[in-house]
Design a protein around this motif. Sequence first.
Motif, mmCIF file in Angstrom:
data_model
loop_
_atom_site.group_PDB
_atom_site.id
_atom_site.type_symbol
_atom_site.label_atom_id
_atom_site.label_comp_id
_atom_site.label_asym_id
_atom_site.label_seq_id
_atom_site.Cartn_x
_atom_site.Cartn_y
_atom_site.Cartn_z
ATOM 1 N N UNK A 229 41.855 67.139 33.781
ATOM 2 C CA UNK A 229 43.291 66.807 34.275
ATOM 3 C C UNK A 229 43.500 66.459 35.498
ATOM 4 N N UNK A 230 42.576 67.079 36.755
ATOM 5 C CA UNK A 230 42.582 66.661 37.942
ATOM 6 C C UNK A 230 41.820 65.458 38.284
ATOM 7 N N UNK A 231 40.832 65.317 37.471
ATOM 8 C CA UNK A 231 39.866 64.044 37.738
ATOM 9 C C UNK A 231 40.557 62.853 37.347
ATOM 10 N N UNK A 232 41.277 62.813 36.294
ATOM 11 C CA UNK A 232 42.147 61.713 35.717
ATOM 12 C C UNK A 232 43.281 61.509 36.346
ATOM 13 N N UNK A 233 43.704 62.574 37.165
ATOM 14 C CA UNK A 233 45.101 62.622 37.910
ATOM 15 C C UNK A 233 46.311 62.422 36.842
ATOM 16 N N UNK A 234 46.065 63.131 35.639
ATOM 17 C CA UNK A 234 46.943 63.098 34.689
ATOM 18 C C UNK A 234 48.281 64.118 35.121
ATOM 19 N N UNK A 235 49.470 63.718 34.790
ATOM 20 C CA UNK A 235 50.603 64.321 35.322
ATOM 21 C C UNK A 235 51.019 65.116 33.917
ATOM 22 N N UNK A 236 52.197 65.924 34.015
ATOM 23 C CA UNK A 236 52.904 66.269 32.722
ATOM 24 C C UNK A 236 53.407 65.218 31.966
ATOM 25 N N UNK A 237 53.891 64.190 32.540
ATOM 26 C CA UNK A 237 54.265 63.040 31.700
ATOM 27 C C UNK A 237 52.951 62.579 31.092
ATOM 28 N N UNK A 238 51.956 62.644 31.549
ATOM 29 C CA UNK A 238 50.890 61.887 30.752
ATOM 30 C C UNK A 238 50.330 62.833 29.665
#
Length: 318
Positions: A229-238
């Motif tokens: 999650x951190x590596x892809x910079x995914x947010x709760x929206x994502x």
Amino acid sequence: MGVPVTVPEAARALLDADDILILTHRRPDGDTAGCAGALCRGLRALGKRAFILPNPEITKRYAPLITPCYPEDGFNPQFVVTTDIADYGLFTDNAKCYEGRIGLAIDHHRSNPLFGGKNLVAPEAGACAEVIYDVLMAMGVPLTLEIAESLYVGVSTDTGCFRYSNTTPHTHAVAAACLTTGLDGGEWNRVLFETKSRPRFEMERIIFDTMEFFEDGNIALATLYRADIDRTAATPDDLDSIAALPRQIEGVEIGLTLTENRDGTCKASVRTTREVDASALCQQCGGGGHLRAAGASFASLAEARERLLSLSRAVYHG
């Protein structure tokens, strides 16, 4: 436990109240945000002072539905309403001071314990926004485009763009009413269900690459590790609605999605077909939800994996 009420009784309670504060749940989705936004704007159309409690976890996608309705300085609520909140455990930290002060709880989760003074709980509704629509109509609120947008986001997101088994004739009736205001359903559907950010695309690829199957493919388990999650910079929206992916695979009756939180705890989402009660499964872990979509929290990924796989396997072994 509070008193169950009907739609007309809930409408009367709101008409008799003023200085109203509306609460949304933790990790807000389109339904809780849409419900709060529609109800607040509807109450204001009737001349009521109504606001939505700021939700620190609101995502960019749903923020426009509620942030314009945040309270003015010095606002002192006299009547508190919850929308789409199944239990106290889903209260945001800044809402915990209102536990025991809920005048009206409006919800559609069958696991709701009726924690409000008055409780309008309709588990037959595909989305809580359907219940809000009924209450607004009972109060005589004109259905404006702005209110319709909030309602449409609620009904469409909680039914997977009207694809899930919780979709009913009433769901479509509410959506149709929203479209009569000039709402562009096609554009909203494109934004909510077709457009994907790059981090969302990457997380879907990771999920499918790492999916595990059990019980001859009847159970699918996906794990969203914090490092990914951190590596892809995914947010709760994502990550919104990503738990629906495991159930999309042919033959899967129970889809388990485990999401690792920053503190090492785990949020588990369960999606099932008509053969399995997701809410009953999650209630055994202190969670709850709907017949086909439910969730629970665990101290770690390992605990969630062991417990949910054990309970899911029990479905097939007696």
